[in-house]
Design an enzyme around this catalytic site. Sequence first.
Site, PDB file in Angstrom:
ATOM      1  CD  GLU A 104      -2.607   1.309   2.334  1.00 43.20           C
ATOM      2  OE1 GLU A 104      -3.482   2.039   2.417  1.00 43.20           O
ATOM      3  OE2 GLU A 104      -2.409   0.740   3.504  1.00 43.20           O
ATOM      4  CD  GLU A 150       2.440   8.094   5.063  1.00 44.21           C
ATOM      5  OE1 GLU A 150       2.514   9.251   5.004  1.00 44.21           O
ATOM      6  OE2 GLU A 150       1.396   7.455   4.535  1.00 44.21           O
ATOM      7  CG  ASP A 166      -2.043  15.677  -1.941  1.00 44.55           C
ATOM      8  OD1 ASP A 166      -2.915  16.120  -2.848  1.00 44.55           O
ATOM      9  OD2 ASP A 166      -1.276  15.958  -1.122  1.00 44.55           O
ATOM     10  CE  LYS A 221      -2.997  25.788  -6.234  1.00 46.31           C
ATOM     11  NZ  LYS A 221      -2.092  26.547  -5.343  1.00 46.31           N
ATOM     12  CG  ASP A 279     -13.028  11.730  -0.815  1.00 47.65           C
ATOM     13  OD1 ASP A 279     -11.660  11.648  -1.022  1.00 47.65           O
ATOM     14  OD2 ASP A 279     -13.331  12.796  -0.095  1.00 47.65           O
ATOM     15  CD  GLU A 330      -6.688   5.102   9.708  1.00 44.62           C
ATOM     16  OE1 GLU A 330      -5.994   4.030  10.378  1.00 44.62           O
ATOM     17  OE2 GLU A 330      -6.425   5.070   8.587  1.00 44.62           O
ATOM     18  CE1 TYR A 331      -7.739  12.512   5.763  1.00 44.78           C
ATOM     19  CE2 TYR A 331      -5.883  10.847   4.905  1.00 44.78           C
ATOM     20  CZ  TYR A 331      -6.266  11.972   5.329  1.00 44.78           C
ATOM     21  OH  TYR A 331      -5.339  12.931   5.902  1.00 44.78           O
ATOM     22  CD  GLU A 332     -13.335   3.172   2.187  1.00 39.50           C
ATOM     23  OE1 GLU A 332     -14.440   2.538   2.032  1.00 39.50           O
ATOM     24  OE2 GLU A 332     -12.225   2.824   2.477  1.00 39.50           O
TER      25      GLU A 332
END
Length: 215
Positions: free
Chosen positions: A44, A69, A118, A122, A154, A192-194
């Site tokens: 991942e 990460e 991320d 732009k 998302d 966690e974001y999900e």
Amino acid sequence: MRLRNKPWAKEKIAAYPQYVISNPEQYKGRWRELFRNDNPIHIEIGTGKGQFITGMAKANPHINYIGIELYESVIVSALDKLIEHDLPNLRLLNINAKDLMNVFAAGEVERIYLNFSDPWPKKRHEKRRLTYRSFLELYEQILVEEGEIHFKTDNQGLFEYSLVSFSQYGLVLTYVSLDLHRSNFVGNIMTEYEEKFAAQGNRIYRCEVKYPPKK
């Protein structure tokens, strides 16, 4: 993403070299020796606080997982989860995704997960997106033939961009959901974001693609 600096993170990471591999270059082509088995390797990229990769490792003990990460202040949260569960099929790397070829040999990885990357919205930052062509070239080098990318976000703009990028590169789309949590997909493990975005009513997009056979 605004990061809360954790000045103690580096010291804690260094204290657990059995979980966060400090010298991953020495395992290039030899990761199965580290795991002491011949099971498939899934990675991942952008593992964040580790909820997804930890859940996957617990659910699939027959697969070796490596969470990657960049930020020390983030990966320590993933480290806490690994310390708690002591999963033999999960290890962490505190490296930049651009350095993947320094730590994985050709064809050493079966699958790559990209979760809530991320979006770099732009145009001038397009090359930083993890689904940009240069990254797809990089992934192809370390993946097995017909290796897979599983992508979840998302961000509708990033999802649409990624579908185009995958298609232009020649990847084969094998699964797509424009609203994952209202689909019939089985076995979804949330990041966690999900959890946060889904609770806000945001739609979650997901797709699976694979590289075509080499000629």
